[in-house]
Write a protein that holds these residues in place. Structure first.
Motif, short mmCIF file in Angstrom:
data_model
loop_
_atom_site.label_atom_id
_atom_site.label_comp_id
_atom_site.label_asym_id
_atom_site.label_seq_id
_atom_site.Cartn_x
_atom_site.Cartn_y
_atom_site.Cartn_z
N TRP A 11 -5.86 39.38 -29.86
CA TRP A 11 -6.42 38.11 -29.80
C TRP A 11 -7.15 37.94 -30.94
CZ3 TRP A 11 -9.12 36.45 -24.69
CH2 TRP A 11 -8.21 36.80 -23.55
N THR A 12 -7.04 36.68 -31.81
CA THR A 12 -7.75 36.48 -33.12
C THR A 12 -8.73 35.28 -32.76
OG1 THR A 12 -5.79 37.30 -34.37
CG2 THR A 12 -7.64 35.74 -35.63
N VAL A 13 -9.97 35.65 -32.85
CA VAL A 13 -10.89 34.53 -32.57
C VAL A 13 -11.47 34.01 -33.98
CG1 VAL A 13 -13.05 33.88 -31.65
CG2 VAL A 13 -11.42 35.62 -30.42
N ILE A 14 -11.46 32.70 -34.03
CA ILE A 14 -11.76 32.05 -35.33
C ILE A 14 -12.95 31.06 -35.37
CG2 ILE A 14 -10.71 30.89 -37.23
CD1 ILE A 14 -7.98 31.75 -36.17
N ILE A 15 -13.88 31.40 -35.73
CA ILE A 15 -15.02 30.28 -35.94
C ILE A 15 -14.56 29.32 -37.08
CG2 ILE A 15 -17.70 30.13 -36.66
CD1 ILE A 15 -17.87 32.80 -36.05
N ASP A 16 -14.33 27.95 -36.64
CA ASP A 16 -13.59 27.03 -37.46
C ASP A 16 -14.47 25.95 -37.83
OD1 ASP A 16 -11.77 25.63 -39.06
OD2 ASP A 16 -10.19 25.52 -37.30
N ARG A 17 -15.55 25.90 -38.57
CA ARG A 17 -16.53 25.07 -38.83
C ARG A 17 -16.87 25.01 -40.36
NH1 ARG A 17 -22.46 23.49 -36.71
NH2 ARG A 17 -22.18 21.01 -36.94
N PRO A 18 -15.97 25.14 -41.10
CA PRO A 18 -16.19 25.51 -42.42
C PRO A 18 -16.87 24.57 -43.26
CG PRO A 18 -13.85 24.85 -42.36
CD PRO A 18 -14.55 25.04 -40.99
N GLU A 19 -17.12 23.26 -42.65
CA GLU A 19 -17.96 22.33 -43.66
C GLU A 19 -19.33 22.30 -43.27
OE1 GLU A 19 -16.89 20.64 -39.30
OE2 GLU A 19 -15.68 21.91 -40.84
N LYS A 20 -19.61 23.07 -42.22
CA LYS A 20 -21.03 23.48 -42.01
C LYS A 20 -21.12 25.00 -42.07
CE LYS A 20 -22.35 19.62 -40.92
NZ LYS A 20 -23.64 18.47 -41.55
N ALA A 21 -20.52 25.75 -42.97
CA ALA A 21 -20.76 27.20 -43.01
C ALA A 21 -20.74 27.86 -41.83
CB ALA A 21 -22.16 27.51 -43.91
N ASN A 22 -19.61 27.41 -41.10
CA ASN A 22 -19.53 28.12 -39.54
C ASN A 22 -20.63 28.18 -39.12
OD1 ASN A 22 -16.68 27.55 -40.04
ND2 ASN A 22 -16.46 30.11 -41.07
N SER A 23 -21.53 27.43 -39.14
CA SER A 23 -22.84 27.50 -38.35
C SER A 23 -22.32 27.09 -36.78
CB SER A 23 -23.82 26.93 -38.74
OG SER A 23 -23.36 25.31 -38.68
N LEU A 24 -23.29 27.86 -36.03
CA LEU A 24 -22.94 27.74 -34.42
C LEU A 24 -23.62 26.53 -33.63
CD1 LEU A 24 -22.32 31.48 -33.51
CD2 LEU A 24 -20.58 29.71 -34.39
N THR A 25 -22.84 25.74 -33.07
CA THR A 25 -23.77 25.06 -31.98
C THR A 25 -23.87 25.60 -30.57
OG1 THR A 25 -21.77 23.84 -31.27
CG2 THR A 25 -22.70 22.84 -33.01
N ALA A 26 -24.52 25.16 -29.59
CA ALA A 26 -24.65 25.87 -28.61
C ALA A 26 -23.23 25.88 -27.73
CB ALA A 26 -25.57 25.20 -27.42
N GLN A 27 -22.48 24.91 -27.98
CA GLN A 27 -21.21 24.75 -27.19
C GLN A 27 -20.30 25.84 -27.81
OE1 GLN A 27 -19.04 21.09 -27.04
NE2 GLN A 27 -17.15 22.01 -26.73
N MET A 28 -20.42 26.06 -29.14
CA MET A 28 -19.52 27.28 -29.90
C MET A 28 -19.82 28.57 -29.59
SD MET A 28 -19.45 25.37 -33.68
CE MET A 28 -18.49 26.80 -34.49
#
Length: 202
Positions: A11-28
């Motif tokens: 399983w490869t899990v990718i944080i994919d929000r590069p335009e926001k430095a992959n910062s996390l929202t509550a949903q993410m």
């Protein structure tokens, strides 16, 4: 924003929000924790990010709304730590703030040489996630843990490798190949055998 790619037993899990430095929202953050809890049948779980930054931690607006103290951070790191499979943080770039918790909870850490590491909880007025100080101290020792958590120091990948925070340094082009190489013996073993050896190391 969170992608989970399954290739047989990896399983490869990718944080994919590069335009926001992959910062996390509550949903993410919730999605990451859900995936970690669901990965019981994975043989290997690789956690990485899109672009040139692994993750800047909590999204600034979400942090102001309470995400910085969400129990989901600890739920995520606890789920990763409890998995019977091999977990690898493939760090494509800088790790900051709350993102450090999921990285510390993985079994192995591979980073590109451009990565930076910092956890500015003292400056921001937050406590670290409950399990992070012990995991950090186990990896790099108490004085160096204090440099990061109390003195707020930012370290580069070479320093992180020398301290034992990172196990391997590599290039962006070979990052995922290096992770796959580290996973080869685990994939070749039976799940019970791999889980038993990991259990002995807890």
């Amino acid at each position: 924003m969170i992608r989970c790619e399954r290739d047989d037993d990896v399983w490869t899990v990718i944080i994919d929000r590069p335009e926001k430095a992959n910062s996390l929202t509550a949903q993410m953050l919730g999605e990451l924790a859900d995936i970690a809890e669901a990965a019981q049948d994975a043989r290997v779980l690789v956690l990485t990010g899109a672009g040139k930054i692994f993750s800047a931690g909590a999204d600034l607006e979400a942090a102001r709304a309470g995400l910085a103290t969400s129990p989901d951070w600890e739920r995520l790191s606890g789920a990763l730590s409890a998995l019977p499979c091999l977990t690898i943080a493939a760090l494509n770039g800088t790790v900051a703030g709350g993102a450090m918790g999921m990285v510390l909870a993985c079994d192995l850490r591979v980073a590109v040489s451009e990565a930076k590491f910092f956890y500015p909880v003292m400056k921001l007025g937050f406590l670290p996630q409950p399990s992070d100080p012990a995991r950090l101290t186990a990896l790099i020792g108490p004085s160096r843990a204090k440099l990061l958590l109390i003195a707020g120091q930012k370290i580069d990948a070479e320093t992180a490798h020398g301290w034992g925070l990172v196990d391997r340094l590599t290039t962006p082009e070979t990052l995922m190949t290096e992770a796959q190489t580290l996973a080869a013996d685990t994939r070749a073993a039976t799940p019970d055998h791999a889980a038993a050896i990991k259990g002995l190391l807890r």
